[in-house]
Design an enzyme around this catalytic site. Structure first.
Site, PDB file in Angstrom:
ATOM      1  N   LYS A 199      39.621  37.912  64.693  1.00  0.00           N
ATOM      2  CA  LYS A 199      38.840  37.263  63.633  1.00  0.00           C
ATOM      3  C   LYS A 199      39.619  36.073  63.077  1.00  0.00           C
ATOM      4  O   LYS A 199      40.847  36.144  62.928  1.00  0.00           O
ATOM      5  CB  LYS A 199      38.565  38.297  62.533  1.00  0.00           C
ATOM      6  N   SER A 210      30.906  40.277  57.189  1.00  0.00           N
ATOM      7  CA  SER A 210      31.401  38.992  57.624  1.00  0.00           C
ATOM      8  C   SER A 210      31.976  38.980  59.035  1.00  0.00           C
ATOM      9  O   SER A 210      32.099  37.916  59.630  1.00  0.00           O
ATOM     10  CB  SER A 210      32.465  38.508  56.648  1.00  0.00           C
ATOM     11  N   SER A 258      32.317  44.563  55.584  1.00  0.00           N
ATOM     12  CA  SER A 258      32.367  43.526  56.617  1.00  0.00           C
ATOM     13  C   SER A 258      32.808  43.987  58.001  1.00  0.00           C
ATOM     14  O   SER A 258      32.729  43.211  58.956  1.00  0.00           O
ATOM     15  CB  SER A 258      33.285  42.378  56.171  1.00  0.00           C
TER      16      SER A 258
END
Lengths: 95, 494
Positions: free
Chosen positions: B79, B159, B183
């Site tokens: 990420k 997210s 998330s």
């Protein structure tokens, strides 16, 4: 509690985010929607309740007060938009 | 030869150890599928092909010498929130344009120590603020899943939408992710993948771009429960550089996966039965309970009375911490700089141009609730409510509950540019209604695919555990995974 246009401008200044006049009304609506949503916390009886300061029971670790890192100013400024002699460059702040 | 990208992380690792194929072959297979898919899915915002091949070659050398680590040669996606030395690290924000850290996050360092290979950086909501991956400066990520009848683009959740989409579409063997209010777990549920947010303090936050420091935790997204256990094992561990890192031993997570649930007590919180909850979510939840019972668990009704206040309290605490953490983006130290007539002008113009709308909204809310005269009414009250939320869970665990089963999300994946969600920020926030309590209490939570809705889209269940008892979540999650026995391969349209 709710915010008005002047408050939106003031929050923008405190947050150092430039809010244009055209944006004020939209922010006012959005911020009030969120503040309206969190208003329900007023229903909770919190008398005698301690505010949470740490989510897990832990004592902040301490260490000896000495320098353990550093000595690489060039790495610190490597990502700066403008730097000179390992200093960050900003517009003049003192007359 | 079999398509190496379709193997589970565990099978890939075992195949590498047996020299059925090489790490370079596995890495090349993943790079080829990224190349073919990314234009449509937009899961990666930086692909580090050259570095990946170098790391794979190094792994092959180690494998040849029999010196392999726990993830030797396994290709992963990272990420964009994790600092990776010399490589694109921008939290999917414009304000960090061009930022290439001089250091490596602890979590990614742990993965490289164990031999993993980095394929690239994954798309996400800007600064991890969002539930649909639409707030990214790099554009939305497409969910590899579509309804059985139709070709509408769906969000992968957020997210960690890039992480979830990349794992589901075979663009990495597993991915790192982070979870502040859901998330990891919400995108996992939307994409038919497994995501675990461990206990606060289990993974070091050092080198992860901060959103809300008292809530942020890293964890993996993977294709199976076992894969997620293997990844979390490597990511976890004490780190002196994170003052809230927990100095306790990391158990053998993979060993817990097949432990079963015999004798466990599973709590069912009545407050999670929301008004207007879709029938298929309710049915899925009941099914999950039946599966656990069939394997020897006892189900117990419990009450977590402050559940409904978790989301409003979160929308005070998280923006407050974010407004403070994001003060560092000022156009001076790194990233974007918009020149103004003086220093204040420079700050204001840089932040106006560099932050997206959702980030600005949250920084403004945070600034307001922390401002003079409002601090006690909002922030202190929210932190008191948080104490009560945590106590609800403690009472349930003290009464003999070992883990709690809930739905992971109130619905399956919704459409890109959903009008209702975009018109009302609170509607979007409601996506995290079942997950946010877990962050507020610092507990571990896992989302496991458990069924599909009437359109054929994946749905997940969430298990919530006691502090530092991720093992029970892996064991119970595995029972759900096994009992559901789903086909989790999205029909390839990309």
């Amino acid at each position: 509690m709710s915010v008005d246009a002047d408050t939106v401008r003031r929050i923008g200044r405190l947050a150092r985010i430039r809010i244009t006049e055209e944006e004020v009304a939209a922010y006012e609506g959005e911020l009030n929607a969120i503040l309206g949503f969190v208003e329900q916390l007023g229903e909770v009886d919190v008398s005698g309740v301690e505010p949470m300061t740490s989510v897990t029971p832990m004592q902040l670790r301490r260490r000896e007060d000495k320098v353990t890192d550093g000595g690489y100013a060039e790495k610190i400024v490597a990502n700066a938009p403008i730097s000179e002699d390992n200093f960050f460059m900003v517009p003049k702040v003192v007359e | 030869m079999t398509d190496l990208t379709r193997l589970s992380l565990k099978s890939l690792r075992d195949g590498l150890a047996k020299k059925d194929f090489t790490a370079l072959e596995a890495t090349n297979a993943y790079l080829a599928s990224i190349e073919a898919a990314n234009e449509k899915l937009n899961a990666y915002i930086a692909v580090t092909a050259e570095q990946a091949r170098e790391m794979a070659k190094a792994s092959d050398a180690k494998l040849a010498k029999g010196e392999s680590g726990a993830l030797e040669g396994v290709p992963l996606g990272i990420k964009d929130l994790f600092a990776t030395k010399g490589i694109h690290t921008q939290a999917a924000s414009h304000i960090l344009d061009g930022f290439k850290p001089e250091y490596e996050s602890t979590v990614t360092s742990n993965l490289w120590r164990d031999g993993a290979v980095m394929l690239g950086k994954l798309n996400m909501d800007e600064f991890a603020m969002g539930s649909s991956n639409e707030s990214s400066y790099y554009g939305p990520v497409m969910n590899p899943w579509r309804a059985e009848s139709g070709n509408k683009d769906l969000v992968p959740g957020g997210s960690s939408g890039g992480s979830a989409a990349a794992v589901a579409a075979w663009l990495c063997a597993g991915a790192t992710a982070t979870d502040t209010g859901g998330s990891i777990r919400q995108p996992a549920a939307f994409t038919g993948t497994v995501g675990i947010k461990p206990t606060y303090g289990r993974c070091s936050r050092w080198g992860i771009v901060a959103f809300a420091s008292s809530l942020d935790q890293a964890g993996p997204i993977a294709r199976t429960v076992e894969d997620s256990a293997i990844l979390l094992q490597s990511m976890s561990g004490f780190d002196a550089k994170d003052s809230t890192s927990a100095d306790i031993a990391v158990p053998d997570f993979a060993a817990a996966v097949e432990r079963g649930v015999k004798g466990l007590t599973i709590g069912v919180p009545k407050e999670y039965r929301m008004d207007g909850m879709p029938e298929e979510i309710e049915k899925l939840w009941q099914e999950g309970l039946e599966w656990l019972k069939a394997e020897g668990a006892t189900v117990k009704d419990i009450s977590l009375p402050h559940t409904k206040y978790a989301l409003p309290a979160y929308y005070i605490v998280a923006p407050a911490e974010a407004s403070s953490n994001l003060a560092r983006y000022d156009g001076v130290k790194y990233g974007l700089r918009v020149t103004g007539k003086d220093i204040t002008d420079l700050y204001e113009l840089t932040r106006a141009a560099g932050f997206g709308r959702e980030v600005k909204r949250r920084v403004m809310i945070g600034t307001y609730v922390l401002s003079a005269g409002y601090y006690d009414a909002y922030y202190v009250r929210a932190q008191k409510v948080r104490t009560l939320i945590k106590k609800d869970f403690e009472d349930a665990f003290n009464a003999g509950v070992d883990a709690i089963l809930t739905p992971a999300t109130p619905s399956a994946a919704f459409g890109i540019a959903d009008q209702e969600m975009n018109a009302d920020p609170v509607k979007m926030y409601l996506n995290d209604i079942f997950t946010v309590t877990v962050n507020m209490a610092g507990l571990p939570g896992i989302a496991v695919p458990a069924g599909k809705d009437s359109a054929g889209l994946p749905l997940g269940l969430q298990l919530i555990g006691k502090p530092f008892d991720e093992e029970t979540l892996f064991a119970a999650g595995r029972v759900i995974e096994k009992s559901a026995n789903l086909d989790l391969a999205p029909a390839k349209w990309w």
